[in-house]
Structures are given as C-alpha cells and as structure tokens.
Scaffold this motif. Sequence first.
Motif, PDB file in Angstrom:
ATOM      1  N   GLU A   1      33.599   9.121   1.282  1.00 34.12           N
ATOM      2  CA  GLU A   1      34.472   8.917   2.300  1.00 34.12           C
ATOM      3  C   GLU A   1      34.861   7.625   2.302  1.00 34.12           C
ATOM      4  O   GLU A   1      36.358   7.275   2.426  1.00 34.12           O
ATOM      5  N   LYS A   2      34.434   6.381   2.198  1.00 32.42           N
ATOM      6  CA  LYS A   2      34.819   5.166   2.111  1.00 32.42           C
ATOM      7  C   LYS A   2      34.942   4.690   0.811  1.00 32.42           C
ATOM      8  O   LYS A   2      35.477   3.506   0.503  1.00 32.42           O
ATOM      9  N   LEU A   3      34.818   5.508  -0.046  1.00 32.81           N
ATOM     10  CA  LEU A   3      34.876   5.059  -1.655  1.00 32.81           C
ATOM     11  C   LEU A   3      34.187   3.798  -2.066  1.00 32.81           C
ATOM     12  O   LEU A   3      34.724   2.997  -2.553  1.00 32.81           O
ATOM     13  N   LYS A   4      32.878   3.684  -1.679  1.00 34.28           N
ATOM     14  CA  LYS A   4      31.948   2.871  -1.913  1.00 34.28           C
ATOM     15  C   LYS A   4      31.006   3.308  -2.663  1.00 34.28           C
ATOM     16  O   LYS A   4      30.268   4.264  -2.653  1.00 34.28           O
ATOM     17  N   TYR A   5      30.556   2.932  -3.821  1.00 29.35           N
ATOM     18  CA  TYR A   5      29.634   3.308  -4.854  1.00 29.35           C
ATOM     19  C   TYR A   5      28.873   2.171  -5.289  1.00 29.35           C
ATOM     20  O   TYR A   5      29.267   1.268  -5.719  1.00 29.35           O
ATOM     21  N   THR A   6      27.566   2.241  -5.480  1.00 33.08           N
ATOM     22  CA  THR A   6      26.392   1.319  -5.845  1.00 33.08           C
ATOM     23  C   THR A   6      25.360   1.922  -6.525  1.00 33.08           C
ATOM     24  O   THR A   6      24.851   3.141  -6.317  1.00 33.08           O
ATOM     25  N   VAL A   7      25.164   1.468  -7.601  1.00 31.16           N
ATOM     26  CA  VAL A   7      24.142   1.805  -8.751  1.00 31.16           C
ATOM     27  C   VAL A   7      23.029   0.720  -8.779  1.00 31.16           C
ATOM     28  O   VAL A   7      23.514  -0.470  -8.943  1.00 31.16           O
ATOM     29  N   LEU A   8      21.713   0.759  -8.848  1.00 31.71           N
ATOM     30  CA  LEU A   8      20.718  -0.023  -9.041  1.00 31.71           C
ATOM     31  C   LEU A   8      19.590   0.343  -9.695  1.00 31.71           C
ATOM     32  O   LEU A   8      19.373   1.426  -9.879  1.00 31.71           O
ATOM     33  N   PHE A   9      18.940  -0.613 -10.226  1.00 29.80           N
ATOM     34  CA  PHE A   9      17.636  -0.359 -11.003  1.00 29.80           C
ATOM     35  C   PHE A   9      16.860  -1.639 -11.025  1.00 29.80           C
ATOM     36  O   PHE A   9      17.296  -2.721 -11.103  1.00 29.80           O
ATOM     37  N   ASP A  10      15.588  -1.586 -11.288  1.00 33.82           N
ATOM     38  CA  ASP A  10      14.640  -2.863 -11.169  1.00 33.82           C
ATOM     39  C   ASP A  10      14.254  -2.994 -12.684  1.00 33.82           C
ATOM     40  O   ASP A  10      13.997  -1.897 -13.298  1.00 33.82           O
TER      41      ASP A  10
END
Length: 231
Positions: free
Chosen positions: A97-106
């Motif tokens: 909805e907010k067009l916000k996208y995050t991917v993460l890894f350690d």
Amino acid sequence: MKITKKIISIVCILILSVCLTSCISIIEKFMFKRDGSGTYSMTVDMSEMAEMMNSLGGADEEVIKIMDEIEVSFEEKNTRMEAIAGVSNWRKEFDQEKLKYTVLFDFTNVDALNQGMSEFYRDSTEVGPTKLTTFFTQNGKTFERTDFNGTIDNFKKELEMEEDEELDLEMAAIMFGDAAYKQIIEFDTKIKSVSNDEYELSEDNRSVSWIFRLFQKDDFTKKPSAKIVIK
C-alpha cells in the motif's frame, strides 16, 4: 528477472505516469562488526509517491502487477539464500500500500556477504551456479568497497530502455530531483579514514554514506569504491 530490475521498473513507470515532484529513495545498508559479520539490507521507499497516487485514484494495474512479481521473486530466492554458508535470517518487510519494500539478511563474514549479495542480484533466468561478485573485501581493520553496484547499473540500463520511449531525462531531473540511491556503511566502532571524498562521515564517526542522484547526469560518473579503515 532480478528483484532490483523489478523495483527499477516501478520507478520508471511512475515517472512516465505521474507529473508531480516527489521523493523516491533506495537505501542499501551494510552494518559491520569488527570481525566482518553483520547485516545487509536494501530498502526502496516510495511512500510519498504512494500518497500522491492514492490521491489521484490509486496505483495503476501495471504497478500492482510488478509489486506482486517482486514478492514472487523473493520467494523464489528462499532456497538458494538459505543454502549459502554464513548467510542467515533472509527476510523481507513489504508494504504494498505504501510502496515500501525491504529485504535483509545476516552474514558471518565478508565472503558470506559477497555470496549473499551475488545471489540477491542473480537473474532468475540464469542456470547453473551463481557467479560470485566481490562487493567487499576485508584485511584486518581495512574494509574495501569495490566499484560494482548492481542497483545503479540496472537503473541506468532501464533508463536507456525508457529513453527509447521518449523519456525526457532533463524533465525527470526537474520532477524527481530528490530521488536518490543512498549507500550506508556502518560499523560498531569508530572510523579512522575513508579514501573516497564522495563519502560523508557521520557525526559519531561510525558510518559513512554515499549518495547517487538517480536522474542527475553529473552523478553518473560516480563510483562507490572506497577503502575504509576502522580504529
């Protein structure tokens, strides 16, 4: 297709369909401990754009389709990412909805970071082993960032394709002058020196940032390479 290419496609579609100034930011962050372990993340934030589009009736079908495809691409990478030694906790934070996208890894060390990022940038149509790209090296207290930047390279290629469809880069620069890619390299100790003058040191001397303005041709010759020495 690469996740990053999907993201860049959204940006270019929005440029062609929305004629108002707004902020788009891509933030790639590396958080290092002294031993070289840490966390990688990439965030694409188009929340201001989403608010504008909602006021005009909402995102069009093509944007929604691409956002859905990003989620599918993420799921397709799960098995490969989980199989990389030294990479863990591969996850996402996704707000369509907010067009916000995050991917993460350690990651446990710089080698694991390079393998994880190589897999993240891998085109899903490729076959065989993933080609290893070196994004960082570490020699004691010296961390070196290489020139390779998949996000910016993909963005430039996408712009070239859109230029064939009469995208006016100068007009885009006026409308989206604040749109930028930002790289942040952070440490759990203070930084002694940075070799690249384009990097800005934080007030606490624990992180450096490098900004590439997406539609400013003056920035197209910038390179992210730098040697960072920690105390």
